[in-house]
Structures are given as C-alpha cells and as structure tokens.
Design a protein around this motif. Structure first.
Motif, short mmCIF file in Angstrom:
data_model
loop_
_atom_site.label_atom_id
_atom_site.label_comp_id
_atom_site.label_asym_id
_atom_site.label_seq_id
_atom_site.Cartn_x
_atom_site.Cartn_y
_atom_site.Cartn_z
N UNK A 150 -3.41 8.35 7.13
CA UNK A 150 -3.03 9.18 6.17
C UNK A 150 -2.77 9.98 4.58
N UNK A 151 -4.63 10.02 4.69
CA UNK A 151 -4.70 10.25 2.67
C UNK A 151 -5.00 11.43 3.31
N UNK A 152 -4.53 12.48 2.27
CA UNK A 152 -4.19 14.03 3.00
C UNK A 152 -5.86 14.38 2.30
N UNK A 153 -5.69 15.98 2.00
CA UNK A 153 -7.00 16.39 2.69
C UNK A 153 -8.44 15.89 2.72
N UNK A 154 -8.87 14.80 3.69
CA UNK A 154 -9.95 14.50 3.71
C UNK A 154 -10.16 14.23 5.01
N UNK A 155 -11.21 13.77 5.63
CA UNK A 155 -11.80 13.20 6.66
C UNK A 155 -11.88 11.76 6.55
N UNK A 156 -11.41 10.97 8.02
CA UNK A 156 -10.53 9.56 7.61
C UNK A 156 -11.70 8.78 8.95
N UNK A 157 -12.79 8.07 8.91
CA UNK A 157 -14.01 7.32 9.64
C UNK A 157 -13.41 6.25 9.90
N UNK A 158 -13.20 5.70 10.90
CA UNK A 158 -12.50 4.14 10.85
C UNK A 158 -13.38 3.74 11.47
N UNK A 159 -13.22 2.40 10.39
CA UNK A 159 -14.58 1.95 10.05
C UNK A 159 -14.06 0.60 11.36
N UNK A 160 -12.81 -0.36 11.54
CA UNK A 160 -12.71 -1.23 12.01
C UNK A 160 -11.48 -1.60 11.49
#
Length: 295
Positions: A150-160
């Motif tokens: 839920x970090x606005x304006x970003x692309x978030x890639x899950x690690x673990x």
C-alpha cells in the motif's frame, strides 16, 4: 536569491542535527568558533536567524527548523548525485537504496559479495528508512519495505513473508534444556518492542499455559535482538530469513515449536516507470537469492 556556500550549509545542517556547534565542529573537523562563524555568515546571507542563543547552548528558530528539515534531504540527494557521477566516471553505475537496518544487516549485506562478484560494474549506497517516503523528493532508486502492498505511487515487488521463529545460542539451548517447547516458559526471554505480543502469541500457539515471562531484556531493533540471542542472553522470536544462515552455520539453534506467520511482507519498492539496467540487475539477483533460500 544566490545559493549560499556549501560549506556554510553543511555547518548549519550538522549544528542543527546535533543542536550544538561544538558537536558539529567535531563531526566536520572544525573548531566550535569556526562553525559558529559560518552559521552567522549564513544567517547574514539569508537575512534571518536560524538559531537562538540560549545560555551557553543554541536552539533552532522556526525558520531554522524548516530549513534543517529540508536541507538534510537536499544534501543527501546531492551526495547521491555526486556518487553516481563518480561511479559513471569510473565506468560503473550507482544505485541508492533505502533499507531497513535489520534486513540490511542480516539478509542483504552478508549476500552482497556474490552480487559484486557477478556485477562489479554496479556500486551501491545505503541509507536507513523505516517508513514510506516520496521517491521524487528523496531520490532513491530502490527501497526495501516491510508492511502491506500500500505504498502509493510505487511499484512493489514482494520478496518474502515474515515467518517468526524462536531461536537461541547453542549453549543457552543446552543450559535450559529446550528440547520441548514447554521448557521455554522457564527460560529468560528477549523482547522486540515492535513485536511486543510475539511471545504471548507463540505460547498460545504452542499450547503453553499462562503468559510468557515479562522480565527479560527489551530491544527496539531486530539486529540487537539477534545479537543478544547469539550472545546467549536469552531466547528470541525473530524472522527466519534473517537468521537462516546463522542457523545453518550453527551460531543459533531453532527452538522446537510453531512459527508465527504475518500477513505483512518484505517488498522491493521503486518509483513508477522504467527501472535502470543496474536496478534490474539488483532485482534479478535478489530473486535468485530467494530461490536459493536455506530451509
């Protein structure tokens, strides 16, 4: 308005951070009087006071507080710009990462020799950030975040995900006979402020009667809890991925019992838009490390 001298700005930023001209001088290799003189010259250039003299000390004015809050980020961005220029001059690429200290100390940094062996052309610099920030303002290339997507304006890639497990030093395990989960109820426990209910949840999951002991030692960073556990100060509940190598090497033992699984995850975060070639190399390398996680 013409830009003030960078030396004057650095003196002010250090003095504002320390709330002391003496401490700023020690940090910058200057005398207290030299720092005071440069701050006064900066005040003269700007046309307003940055500090109020209070007895033998100083406190920031409202204008000084506002400038200090922005200047710290501005100087960090300038250092990053110069770092990238220096790397480019040496034929390399530079990435600036915002990291969580526990993740950096126990997961990322121990693995970096492999990254640099594969990609000697990429330089990395690290700064601590505990909360989401504005990438446009702080000029990081990538960040590691623990939480929700839920970090606005970003692309978030899950690690673990975070799997919390109880661990202790081998000598502590033997001294307290921790072969069975029930024995943990009598052993000294280590507590992390941000996971205050972890031991209570673990006791419930393990089927132990009564609440856990509350008289153990308390810490506000994973790094300190892990170091305390390795030193034999008590048993700790910590993220498995941060101690997997310590467990594999025998520096820590996993205590028998359940793991606690959080709905939060570690993410690799970047601003929207294309990722640089150096950033792609780091992201691909981190994914490779996750595929080879020790179990």
């Amino acid at each position: 308005m013409r830009l003030p001298s960078l030396t004057h700005l650095r003196c002010f930023e250090s003095a504002a951070r320390h709330q002391s001209f003496t401490a700023a001088g020690e940090e910058l290799g200057l005398t207290q009087s030299a720092v005071s003189k440069k701050v006064k010259e900066l005040e003269a250039d700007l046309g307003f006071d940055l500090f109020q003299r209070a007895g033998r000390g100083v406190v920031l004015t409202a204008a000084g507080q506002s400038l200090a809050a922005d200047l710290e980020q501005d100087l960090a961005g300038l250092r990053a710009t110069l770092h990238k220029a220096a790397a480019a001059g040496a034929g390399r690429s530079a990435l600036r990462l915002a990291v969580l200290p526990g993740f950096a100390n126990h997961w990322l940094i121990p693995r970096l020799p492999d990254f640099f062996a594969r990609h000697p052309e990429v330089e990395l610099s690290f700064s601590t950030r505990l909360e989401p920030f504005d990438f446009a303002r702080e000029k990081f290339d990538l960040a590691v975040h623990f939480g929700l997507d839920n970090w606005p304006g970003t692309q978030m890639t899950p690690l673990f995900g975070e799997e919390m497990v109880p661990v202790c030093a081998p000598g502590f395990h033997a001294a307290h006979d921790l072969q069975q989960p029930a024995a943990v109820a009598q052993a000294p426990l280590l507590h992390l402020d941000s996971r205050a209910g972890a031991w209570a949840e673990w006791f419930e999951r393990a089927g132990l009667d009564g609440p856990p002991r509350q008289d153990g030692r308390y810490f506000d960073q994973h790094s300190m809890v892990i170091a305390a556990a390795a030193a034999g100060l008590g048993a700790a509940i910590v993220p498995y991925d941060m101690v997997a190598r310590d467990i594999a090497a025998g520096r820590l033992l996993r205590i028998a019992g359940p793991a606690l699984v959080s709905r939060k995850k570690y993410f690799l975060v970047r601003p929207q838009g294309p990722l640089t070639e150096a950033g792609q190399k780091l992201e691909h390398w981190m994914r490779r490390q996750l595929r080879s996680r020790p179990e």
